[in-house]
Design an enzyme around this catalytic site. Structure first.
Site, PDB file in Angstrom:
ATOM      1  N   VAL A 114       0.843  -1.190   0.000  1.00  0.00           N
ATOM      2  CA  VAL A 114       0.000   0.000   0.000  1.00  0.00           C
ATOM      3  C   VAL A 114       0.875   1.236   0.000  1.00  0.00           C
ATOM      4  CG1 VAL A 114      -1.743   1.280   1.290  1.00  0.00           C
ATOM      5  CG2 VAL A 114      -1.789  -1.217   1.278  1.00  0.00           C
ATOM      6  N   CYS A 115       0.533   2.200  -0.837  1.00  0.00           N
ATOM      7  CA  CYS A 115       1.351   3.403  -0.947  1.00  0.00           C
ATOM      8  C   CYS A 115       0.509   4.637  -0.690  1.00  0.00           C
ATOM      9  CB  CYS A 115       1.973   3.434  -2.337  1.00  0.00           C
ATOM     10  SG  CYS A 115       3.166   4.722  -2.510  1.00  0.00           S
ATOM     11  N   ILE A 116       0.343   4.996   0.577  1.00  0.00           N
ATOM     12  CA  ILE A 116      -0.370   6.231   0.901  1.00  0.00           C
ATOM     13  C   ILE A 116       0.468   7.055   1.870  1.00  0.00           C
ATOM     14  CG2 ILE A 116      -2.734   5.467   0.449  1.00  0.00           C
ATOM     15  CD1 ILE A 116      -3.023   4.775   3.376  1.00  0.00           C
TER      16      ILE A 116
END
Lengths: 167, 266
Positions: free
Chosen positions: A88-90
């Site tokens: 996940v890339c937030i």
């Protein structure tokens, strides 16, 4: 160092169990090791991921909460802000300065007062509202931007697969 | 596999270390970090100032300025350079003073008790905030019940405890900046808001402190700090500045570009 991390993770687990946010279940894989969690996230209602149940793992560093955990989906996903291997890339999973995607300066960042709950809620809003500007999956970002109907179709397939119906 | 097989440096790195260039760089950064941790405690014992001069043997400008400081500040206590040094130096020096100043301790304890409500009112999540507040109060209570310098030093050298104290000081700094946002907004260039500055430069660990952090923290706690500047400037002697402006200093910190330590007058 790991002592304060363990105490904090136990408190967060308790809090999530007593007062679980809607559509989210999360906790340690086994209670011998509080630094590896699994989570189930329900696709938010009224979005193309509605009805899906997505498993993910969350791995905490020994100096948590000073530095953020890492999160990775364990099922097939197709989303602008999720790498093809599930990571996940937030922005909330990154400290400022540690900036692989060039997030906007107003984007929420990791700090020691954030929590697992805040991360999971951010992931739910990420599912509801992809951010094509900081794309971890370029194909998904392009499709979200240029061929929205096709993206919705692809998302439906992902939802079905997450429930155990192959396509 | 070498990242770029045509590059002789990459090949050489791979041959000698068995790692790609990026891996080798990361491994080296880890080694340097480890070395810093092994050789420098988070907060050192009180040492004669001459140890500082030994770091600048071949440097006449620094050597001269340090010699001139011997009379006013015969002792130094060093902190580890990990981006948290201002907060750790401030925290230790001030709490060390509280060991022998009951009235100030009483005032400080009341200030900290009130700060929790201020932070919650500003929107900090009380669940995670209390984790840091409780640890901070635990140390304040420890000073009250058993004012022991060696125990205070042990607390500050325990990574877990020490970092939690730093986090709470960072939160107090952020709270002051947000409460007085109209004033502090004037310090920023560009269109960064106070809130953005706090979430990027104040609340996260390992972010270095600037004047604005110092002004905010010292104002918020009502604790005067003198900062002595040791740099390559033309002046013969080290300059100093008091924060917040006009408040008599209770502690003295030494600033060298990028780092804060603690100084002692006697």
């Amino acid at each position: 160092m790991a002592g304060s991390a363990l105490r904090r993770l136990m408190a967060e687990y308790k809090q999530l169990t007593v007062n679980p946010p809607e559509g989210i279940v999360a906790g340690p894989v086994n209670e011998e090791n509080f630094f590896e969690w699994e989570a189930l996230i329900v696709g938010p209602e009224g979005t193309c991921f509605e009805g899906g149940v997505f498993p993910a793992e969350i791995i905490f560093p020994t100096d948590y909460p000073l530095t953020p955990p890492k999160m990775k989906f364990k099922c097939e996903m197709f989303h602008p802000n999720i790498y093809s291997d599930g990571r996940v890339c937030i922005s909330i999973l990154h400290a400022p300065g540690d900036d692989p995607m060039g997030y906007e300066s107003s984007a929420e960042r990791w700090s020691p007062v954030q929590s697992v709950e805040k991360i999971l809620l951010s992931v739910v809003s990420m599912l509801a509202e992809p951010n094509a500007e900081s794309g971890a999956n370029v194909d998904a970002s392009k499709m979200w931007r240029d061929e929205r109907e096709l993206f919705y179709k692809r998302a439906k397939e992902i939802v079905k697969k997450s429930l155990g119906y192959g396509s | 596999m070498a990242e770029n097989p045509d590059n002789p440096i990459d090949e050489e790195i791979e041959r000698s270390t068995g790692m790609t260039r990026d891996e080798a760089i990361l491994a080296q950064q880890d080694r340097i970090q480890k070395e810093v941790e092994d050789t420098n405690p988070l907060v050192s014992e009180r040492l004669p100032l001459v140890v500082l001069k030994e770091e600048y043997q071949a440097d006449p400008v620094y050597s001269k300025k340090i010699e001139d400081m011997y009379a006013s500040f015969p002792y130094i206590r060093k902190t580890r350079g990990d981006g948290n040094c201002f907060f750790r130096a401030f925290g230790f020096a001030y709490m060390e003073k509280l060991l022998t100043d009951k009235a100030e301790l009483h005032r400080f304890k009341e200030t900290i008790e009130k700060s929790k409500d201020t932070l919650i009112a500003l929107g900090f999540p009380s669940f995670t905030l209390m984790d840091f507040y409780d640890t901070f109060m635990e140390v304040v209570n420890q000073i009250e019940e058993k004012p022991s310098l060696s125990e205070l030093l042990a607390t500050f050298c325990d990574q877990g405890m020490s970092d939690y104290l730093v986090v709470y000081l960072r939160l107090l700094t952020s709270a002051e900046l947000q409460k007085e946002a109209d004033f502090y907004q004037n310090f920023f260039e560009g269109n960064r808001t106070v809130k953005e500055f706090c979430s990027q430069e104040v609340e996260p660990m390992y972010k270095e402190s600037d004047h604005i952090h110092i002004i905010a923290l010292t104002s918020s706690l009502g604790v005067g700090v003198r900062v002595v500047y040791l740099d390559r400037g033309e002046n013969q002697r080290a300059n100093h500045h008091d924060f917040p402006e006009g408040m008599p200093p209770q502690i003295v910190l030494l600033y060298r570009p990028g780092h804060y330590d603690i100084l002692y007058g006697e």
